[in-house]
Write a protein that holds these residues in place. Structure first.
Motif, PDB file in Angstrom:
ATOM      1  N   SER A 138     -10.735 -15.441  11.641  1.00  0.00           N
ATOM      2  CA  SER A 138     -11.936 -15.672  10.847  1.00  0.00           C
ATOM      3  C   SER A 138     -12.760 -16.813  11.451  1.00  0.00           C
ATOM      4  O   SER A 138     -12.308 -17.952  11.490  1.00  0.00           O
ATOM      5  N   SER A 175     -16.167 -18.972  10.992  1.00  0.00           N
ATOM      6  CA  SER A 175     -17.143 -19.325   9.959  1.00  0.00           C
ATOM      7  C   SER A 175     -18.359 -20.000  10.586  1.00  0.00           C
ATOM      8  O   SER A 175     -18.217 -20.884  11.435  1.00  0.00           O
ATOM      9  N   ARG A 209     -23.776 -18.655   4.543  1.00  0.00           N
ATOM     10  CA  ARG A 209     -22.550 -18.705   5.333  1.00  0.00           C
ATOM     11  C   ARG A 209     -22.336 -17.326   5.918  1.00  0.00           C
ATOM     12  O   ARG A 209     -22.412 -16.321   5.221  1.00  0.00           O
ATOM     13  N   ASN A 249     -19.505 -15.130   7.936  1.00  0.00           N
ATOM     14  CA  ASN A 249     -18.096 -15.107   8.303  1.00  0.00           C
ATOM     15  C   ASN A 249     -17.807 -13.855   9.115  1.00  0.00           C
ATOM     16  O   ASN A 249     -18.260 -12.764   8.771  1.00  0.00           O
TER      17      ASN A 249
END
Length: 187
Positions: A118, A120, A172, A174
């Motif tokens: 992941s 970010s 955001r 991701n």
């Protein structure tokens, strides 16, 4: 699980955030929750190799082609995580109201012990884990440019969420890199 809070240099993370936010084919995915089909509480884009079809929450997703930026990032993430990836789920949380509830990435096509990486970008958000057997959640702040590697028994033993954070006004983005195995796909 391993975590690198400043995996990408800030300038590179800024440029990648701008490019992907503006150029990916964002959609509102329809998902099944509690017996109803609803709009996902974020924007998403499924990108990957042609065979990387993914079934999530009763919906089958066929991947869109890799962009040059995502393909280059995939190779770097694979090297950092010592794992192959043939797809990425890009999620755009427009502000702190967009969220993802408790779940595990444990679909059959991911295999028994998947590695999920992941990355970010953008606003720092809190990511929470909790054991499927219960107990108190553990929170990790995921800053801009961070890399979180989840592997081994993580998806079998834990659930995770990105809760609402009303005070967050920025977006955001991701990127969760995965390896979808044809041999593991049902039917």
């Amino acid at each position: 699980m391993t975590f690198a809070p400043a995996w990408l240099p800030r300038e590179e993370a800024d440029a990648l955030l701008d490019e992907l936010r503006d150029r990916l084919p964002w959609e509102v995915h329809r998902i099944r929750m509690f017996g109803r089909v609803v709009d996902s509480p974020r924007l998403s884009a499924w990108i990957g190799d042609e065979a990387a079809t993914y079934r999530y929450s009763g919906t089958r997703f066929a991947p869109r082609p890799w962009t040059p930026a995502l393909l280059a990032l995939r190779d770097r993430v694979a090297a950092a995580c010592d794992a192959p990836f043939n797809s990425v789920l890009a999620n755009l949380y427009r502000d702190g109201s967009d969220r993802m509830g408790w779940h595990s990435d444990d679909e059959p096509e991911l295999g028994a012990a998947p590695v999920i990486a992941s990355v970010s970008l953008g606003a720092e958000r809190t990511f929470r884990f909790r054991a499927k057997t219960g107990g108190e959640p553990v929170a990790i702040a995921l800053p801009h440019g961070s890399l979180l590697r989840m592997g081994g028994e993580t998806q079998r033993l834990y659930k995770h969420e990105l809760p609402v954070r009303k005070r967050v006004a920025e977006a955001r983005l991701n990127l969760t890199f995965r390896d979808i195995g044809e041999r593991r796909q049902p039917g």
